[in-house]
Write an enzyme that holds these catalytic residues in place. Structure first.
Site, PDB file in Angstrom:
ATOM      1  N   THR A 102       7.035  -7.016  11.083  1.00 23.00           N
ATOM      2  CA  THR A 102       8.490  -6.813  11.068  1.00 23.00           C
ATOM      3  C   THR A 102       8.839  -5.456  10.449  1.00 23.00           C
ATOM      4  O   THR A 102       9.509  -5.385   9.430  1.00 23.00           O
ATOM      5  CB  THR A 102       9.204  -7.923  10.256  1.00 23.00           C
ATOM      6  OG1 THR A 102       8.710  -7.882   8.903  1.00 23.00           O
ATOM      7  CG2 THR A 102       8.986  -9.298  10.845  1.00 23.00           C
ATOM      8  N   HIS A 160      12.076   9.193   1.352  1.00 24.22           N
ATOM      9  CA  HIS A 160      12.411  10.133   0.273  1.00 24.22           C
ATOM     10  C   HIS A 160      11.813  11.507   0.568  1.00 24.22           C
ATOM     11  O   HIS A 160      10.598  11.629   0.742  1.00 24.22           O
ATOM     12  CB  HIS A 160      11.896   9.606  -1.065  1.00 24.22           C
ATOM     13  CG  HIS A 160      12.709  10.065  -2.242  1.00 24.22           C
ATOM     14  ND1 HIS A 160      12.776  11.375  -2.630  1.00 24.22           N
ATOM     15  CD2 HIS A 160      13.507   9.383  -3.106  1.00 24.22           C
ATOM     16  CE1 HIS A 160      13.568  11.483  -3.688  1.00 24.22           C
ATOM     17  NE2 HIS A 160      14.025  10.279  -3.995  1.00 24.22           N
ATOM     18  N   GLU A 206      14.535  -5.208   2.450  1.00 28.49           N
ATOM     19  CA  GLU A 206      15.057  -5.159   3.817  1.00 28.49           C
ATOM     20  C   GLU A 206      16.174  -6.188   4.028  1.00 28.49           C
ATOM     21  O   GLU A 206      17.085  -5.960   4.816  1.00 28.49           O
ATOM     22  CB  GLU A 206      13.912  -5.321   4.822  1.00 28.49           C
ATOM     23  CG  GLU A 206      13.042  -4.062   4.867  1.00 28.49           C
ATOM     24  CD  GLU A 206      11.766  -4.158   5.700  1.00 28.49           C
ATOM     25  OE1 GLU A 206      11.177  -3.097   5.976  1.00 28.49           O
ATOM     26  OE2 GLU A 206      11.351  -5.283   6.056  1.00 28.49           O
ATOM     27  N   GLU A 241       2.505  -8.984  -3.009  1.00 29.94           N
ATOM     28  CA  GLU A 241       2.406  -7.536  -3.249  1.00 29.94           C
ATOM     29  C   GLU A 241       1.051  -7.035  -2.810  1.00 29.94           C
ATOM     30  O   GLU A 241       0.908  -5.949  -2.253  1.00 29.94           O
ATOM     31  CB  GLU A 241       2.624  -7.232  -4.733  1.00 29.94           C
ATOM     32  CG  GLU A 241       2.695  -5.745  -5.059  1.00 29.94           C
ATOM     33  CD  GLU A 241       1.361  -5.109  -5.452  1.00 29.94           C
ATOM     34  OE1 GLU A 241       1.350  -3.921  -5.768  1.00 29.94           O
ATOM     35  OE2 GLU A 241       0.313  -5.795  -5.435  1.00 29.94           O
ATOM     36  N   TYR A 253     -11.022  -4.325 -12.021  1.00 29.83           N
ATOM     37  CA  TYR A 253      -9.927  -4.361 -11.040  1.00 29.83           C
ATOM     38  C   TYR A 253     -10.225  -5.219  -9.813  1.00 29.83           C
ATOM     39  O   TYR A 253     -11.239  -5.014  -9.155  1.00 29.83           O
ATOM     40  CB  TYR A 253      -9.690  -2.894 -10.655  1.00 29.83           C
ATOM     41  CG  TYR A 253      -8.725  -2.582  -9.557  1.00 29.83           C
ATOM     42  CD1 TYR A 253      -7.373  -2.857  -9.695  1.00 29.83           C
ATOM     43  CD2 TYR A 253      -9.167  -1.962  -8.393  1.00 29.83           C
ATOM     44  CE1 TYR A 253      -6.488  -2.526  -8.685  1.00 29.83           C
ATOM     45  CE2 TYR A 253      -8.285  -1.619  -7.378  1.00 29.83           C
ATOM     46  CZ  TYR A 253      -6.949  -1.914  -7.531  1.00 29.83           C
ATOM     47  OH  TYR A 253      -6.084  -1.576  -6.531  1.00 29.83           O
ATOM     48  N   TYR A 276      12.665  -4.468   9.206  1.00 30.63           N
ATOM     49  CA  TYR A 276      13.631  -5.568   9.104  1.00 30.63           C
ATOM     50  C   TYR A 276      12.967  -6.765   8.439  1.00 30.63           C
ATOM     51  O   TYR A 276      11.748  -6.841   8.332  1.00 30.63           O
ATOM     52  CB  TYR A 276      14.211  -5.944  10.471  1.00 30.63           C
ATOM     53  CG  TYR A 276      13.178  -6.261  11.534  1.00 30.63           C
ATOM     54  CD1 TYR A 276      12.592  -5.256  12.298  1.00 30.63           C
ATOM     55  CD2 TYR A 276      12.785  -7.586  11.771  1.00 30.63           C
ATOM     56  CE1 TYR A 276      11.635  -5.552  13.261  1.00 30.63           C
ATOM     57  CE2 TYR A 276      11.837  -7.889  12.737  1.00 30.63           C
ATOM     58  CZ  TYR A 276      11.264  -6.868  13.477  1.00 30.63           C
ATOM     59  OH  TYR A 276      10.317  -7.164  14.425  1.00 30.63           O
ATOM     60  N   ALA A 298      -0.162   0.251 -19.371  1.00 30.00           N
ATOM     61  CA  ALA A 298      -1.145   0.885 -20.239  1.00 30.00           C
ATOM     62  C   ALA A 298      -2.528   0.644 -19.653  1.00 30.00           C
ATOM     63  O   ALA A 298      -2.833  -0.464 -19.209  1.00 30.00           O
ATOM     64  CB  ALA A 298      -1.065   0.305 -21.651  1.00 30.00           C
ATOM     65  N   SER A 331      14.122  30.157   2.195  1.00 30.77           N
ATOM     66  CA  SER A 331      15.372  30.581   1.551  1.00 30.77           C
ATOM     67  C   SER A 331      16.433  29.470   1.560  1.00 30.77           C
ATOM     68  O   SER A 331      17.207  29.332   0.618  1.00 30.77           O
ATOM     69  CB  SER A 331      15.910  31.861   2.185  1.00 30.77           C
ATOM     70  OG  SER A 331      16.017  31.695   3.581  1.00 30.77           O
TER      71      SER A 331
HETATM   72 ZN   LIG Z   1      -0.763  -5.428  -8.980  1.00 31.68          ZN
END
Ligand SMILES: [Zn+2]
Ligand SMILES: *[C@@H]1O[C@H](CO)[C@@H](O)[C@H](O)[C@H]1NC(C)=O
Ligand SMILES: *[C@@H]1O[C@H](CO)[C@@H](O)[C@H](O)[C@H]1NC(C)=O
Ligand SMILES: *[C@@H]1O[C@H](CO)[C@@H](O)[C@H](O)[C@H]1NC(C)=O
Ligand SMILES: *[C@@H]1O[C@H](CO)[C@@H](O)[C@H](O)[C@H]1NC(C)=O
Ligand SMILES: *[C@@H]1O[C@H](CO)[C@@H](O)[C@H](O)[C@H]1NC(C)=O
Ligand SMILES: *[C@@H]1O[C@H](CO)[C@@H](O)[C@H](O)[C@H]1NC(C)=O
Ligand SMILES: *[C@@H]1O[C@H](CO)[C@@H](O)[C@H](O)[C@H]1NC(C)=O
Ligand SMILES: *[C@@H]1O[C@H](CO)[C@@H](O)[C@H](O)[C@H]1NC(C)=O
Ligand SMILES: *[C@@H]1O[C@H](CO)[C@@H](O)[C@H](O)[C@H]1NC(C)=O
Length: 707
Positions: A254, A655, A420, A408, A522, A257, A511, A595
């Site tokens: 998607t 951005h 969205e 996530e 990780y 949206y 941190a 410029s």
């Molecule tokens: Zn995470």
């Protein structure tokens, strides 16, 4: 073509999609940079004193003892809502219906030229000391959004698998088509390693962890491995998403949206791999790499940054002609699943001013004590602190929204879909987005933000007593300054991304560890409660300090009469990025006229100064209506930096001042459309076009500040 991505800031260690990176600072005496003990207002005292390491530890324990892979634990989402409700936040679950995939089975076999075979287990060791490593429902090693398929072929070592690494291999005449890529973790986002292999006609990717990324904390340097010591357990495997994050985060079916049941669905293959991939530990990668020793070009001669690691007995040869082959199999179950974002609200008196605080809840493993549940534990303690303050009759001026994102890990799915869904309202009302993903994986504070938040981000550090290597008489500001003292530029790798790219001021904090701190395991089974209590943050003292920091930051964002955003602080940053751009252009030999950009920055500076002056007058005169007008300009001006159609080749990323690099995924590129037209597309005409569009965007932002 040479691809040089601008690394304007050190890559921190806090974001969950990112990896360990070093900030090297000698351990000399820490200089006091701020008043000690910090002077606090009565409200600040209440918030700070409410924080308790013991209860943070209790929240952490809850989050780290059950399967909470995306879309699999509604109970945990509801538990979070209930806790927040208990502390006065009106809480609910927002559901989305998204495409995910889950591991079914996988295998890997190394077939030596002499006919012998080696079969890695693809599993992490069960450790008696660490209870969650032996859970019967522990999560296998796999890549999220990976492709179901088999591959059997010769394999080539491709370094960290960035575009420049493949360019180097091609320059060396290495045949890639039809082979399997063996890549090292580190640097770029893992999905881009798979993408680059796929784009070069390769048919599978195996990605290994390398102790060369562990600084001085290695068994080779005499440090004991987890669970006996702070070095990496050799069987550690890094799970993670292989979505092509720098093209589009969120549900790949998607794009642009919201994902609800019944939403139209796009073919996800433009942002998900079409070749299988597997993650593997260093100890099981060792035979694969050793079988390439002596074939092709050795690592020293390849001469690429980060190519050579530190696995004993390995020379990091490219490996063509070894005669060894890999047979890999990866079976995933593709699924549409419900995910749950927990949302907690306290209405402010100004309904059109909203501050959002977000942390994701889902993890790749049963634990997730650092990633992400150090942040989750902190958010509950934050809610508790605001409930203590509310008992005094305090009410926020601005609305507070707490968010606990799901999915996530697959690619910022929960936060992207939520943005969205609510974008029209967010564009009107969002003052800022505060992100806390990995609140703690080590002792060194690290903050990245948009320039308008730099001032408040650093001044709040002076109010926090921060435990550091045994010292208890320092502020967070003292420690942060000692460790480099720079606010980073936001790239991607965590949930601030969707907000930032709609022009909302954002900050990410946490941190992490340095080269002489315990190795943060990780995305592995060892990112567990046991690891956290023994090595990551014994006593949960850093959790407490980071939590107090976020809490005071939020307090000031929602309480101060004058909104603590400083648009004028963009001026210096725009100038620094401009110099970097000039250098990039010089290195490319293109002639590009900047410029228009110079003029736009100068206009921005003029109007930003007018904004500051008028706001000061409003404060002086006690003119609250005018203060509100100025607050709204500060809230709105950064919407101007976005481009409706997005950056070249990636509509989602809007951005025009900073974005994750197309071939880094995590690390930021500044003036990304202009810069990557040069470094990536080698298209000076396109770059010139984007000088125009970027300048226009800066003028739009400037005009919002205009009096
Ligand atoms: Zn995470
Ligand atoms: C902090 O305390 C330690 C002793 O615990 C002392 O050596 C150090 O000088 C103090 N630092 C500052 C900045 O006062
Ligand atoms: C959800 O998480 C909680 C807390 O960690 C755990 O007790 C529970 O078993 C998990 N639920 C499922 C379905 O795994
Ligand atoms: C084949 O080569 C591998 C790697 O050098 C070695 O470990 C193995 O013993 C050899 N097998 C035979 C049958 O020679
Ligand atoms: C590793 O330890 C050595 C010897 O103590 C030291 O010189 C070096 O700076 C350390 N490396 C890092 C990255 O800190
Ligand atoms: C790598 O190759 C170079 C050039 O052929 C050679 O000088 C060097 O000794 C080799 N190193 C190893 C570890 O094989
Ligand atoms: C490695 O590459 C750098 C430039 O990228 C060059 O200066 C250096 O001489 C090269 N080293 C070797 C051993 O080829
Ligand atoms: C893929 O490989 C696995 C493991 O070797 C095997 O069981 C399976 O039959 C293979 N699938 C196909 C389609 O070849
Ligand atoms: C908060 O404000 C919204 C929007 O005005 C309203 O719908 C909601 O009922 C309010 N919530 C509370 C708890 O007052
Ligand atoms: C730019 O020009 C210099 C001098 O002519 C040359 O050495 C360099 O290789 C050129 N760079 C590129 C990227 O073409």
């Amino acid at each position: 073509m040479k691809v040089t991505l601008l690394l304007v800031a050190a890559i921190g260690a806090q974001a969950c999609q990112r990896e360990r990176a070093f900030q090297h600072h000698p351990h000399k005496h820490v200089k006091r940079q701020s008043i000690f003990p910090p002077a606090l207002t009565p409200d600040e005292e209440i918030l700070i004193n409410s924080f308790d390491s013991t209860s943070i530890s209790e929240w952490s324990y809850y989050y780290t003892h059950g399967d909470h892979v995306a879309g699999r634990n509604e109970t945990m989402a509801q538990w979070t809502a209930d806790k927040w409700s208990e502390y006065g936040f009106t809480s609910r679950l927002d559901e989305y219906y998204v495409f995910l995939n889950y591991p079914v089975s996988n295998s890997l076999v190394l077939n030596y030229a002499n006919g012998s075979t080696y079969t890695p287990s693809l599993q992490e060791d069960v450790l008696e000391e660490d209870p969650t490593t032996s859970y019967p429902n522990r999560i296998p090693t796999f890549h999220g959004y990976s492709f179901t398929g088999n591959a059997s072929a010769e394999y080539i070592y491709v370094g960290i698998g960035q575009k420049v690494d493949f360019d180097r291999l091609k320059a060396l005449g290495v045949e890639l088509e039809g082979k399997i890529a063996l890549a090292k973790y580190g640097g770029a986002f893992r999905g881009l390693k798979v993408k680059n292999a796929q784009d070069n006609g390769m048919i599978g990717t195996v990605i290994f962890t390398d102790p060369g990324d562990d600084g001085n904390m290695t068994e080779a340097k005499g440090v004991a491995a987890y669970p006996d010591g702070p070095a990496r357990n050799p069987s550690t495997v890094q799970r993670g998403s292989v979505e092509f994050l720098s093209t589009y985060p969120g549900d790949p079916t998607t794009p642009g949206y919201v994902s609800k049941e019944g939403s139209p669905r796009a073919d996800p293959s433009y942002v998900t791999p079409q070749i299988p991939s597997l993650p593997i530990s260093w100890i099981e990668a060792q035979p694969l790499l050793q079988a390439l020793n002596g074939f092709g070009t050795n690592g020293t001669e390849v001469n690429r940054t980060n190519w050579v690691g530190a696995i004993p007995g390995v020379d990091y040869f490219t490996g063509e002609g070894s005669g060894a082959t890999l047979s890999m199999s990866n079976v995933m179950e593709d699924a549409y699943a419900t995910i749950w974002d927990t949302v907690g609200v306290i209405n402010g008196t100004n309904e059109d001013e909203v501050v959002i605080v977000g942390n994701h809840r889902d993890a790749w493993i049963i634990g997730g004590a650092a990633d992400p549940n150090s942040g989750s534990a902190v958010l509950i303690e934050l809610a508790k602190a605001f409930s203590a303050l509310a008992e005094t009759g305090w009410k926020p001026k601005r609305t507070i929204i707490l968010c606990s994102w799901d999915a996530e890990e697959y690619g910022l799915v929960g936060s992207t879909e939520w943005m969205e869904e609510y974008i029209p309202w967010l564009k009107n009302a969002a003052v800022s987005y505060l992100n806390i993903d990995v609140a703690v994986s080590g002792p060194i504070p690290d903050v990245s933000s948009t320039p308008d938040l730099h001032a408040i981000a650093t001044s709040i550090m002076k109010k926090i007593v921060y435990p550091y290597r045994g010292a208890t008489n320092l502020t967070m500001y003292d420690v942060w300054t000692h460790e480099g003292g720079e606010v980073g530029v936001l790239g991607s790798g965590s949930d601030y991304t969707a907000f930032l790219h709609r022009g909302i001021a954002a900050i990410d904090m946490g941190a992490g560890g340095g080269p002489n701190d315990p190795v943060y395991p990780y995305h592995s089974n060892y990112d567990s409660y046991h690891w956290m209590t023994e090595f990551g943050d014994p006593g949960f003292v850093t959790h407490k300090a980071i939590g107090q920091y976020l809490t005071l930051l939020l307090y000031h964002m929602v309480s101060d009469d004058v909104l603590p955003l400083e648009p004028a602080d963009y001026v210096e940053e725009l100038g620094i990025y401009f110099e970097a751009l000039e250098e990039e252009i010089a290195a490319s030999n293109y002639s590009i006229d900047l410029s228009e950009l110079t003029a736009a920055i100068s206009t921005f500076e003029t109007y930003a100064q007018q904004f500051v002056d008028l706001r000061a007058q409003a404060v002086e005169a006690g003119d609250s209506d005018l203060i509100t007008v100025q607050n709204h300009k500060a809230r709105d001006f950064s919407r101007g930096f976005t481009s409706q159609g997005g950056l070249p080749t990636r509509e989602f990323y809007q951005h025009l001042i900073f974005a994750p690099g197309r071939d880094t995924g995590y690390a930021p590129v500044t003036y990304p459309a202009i810069t990557e037209s040069i470094t990536f597309d080698a298209d000076p005409q396109l770059a010139q076009e984007w000088v125009g569009k970027t300048s226009q965007a800066i003028l739009v932002a400037a005009n919002i500040l205009k009096t």
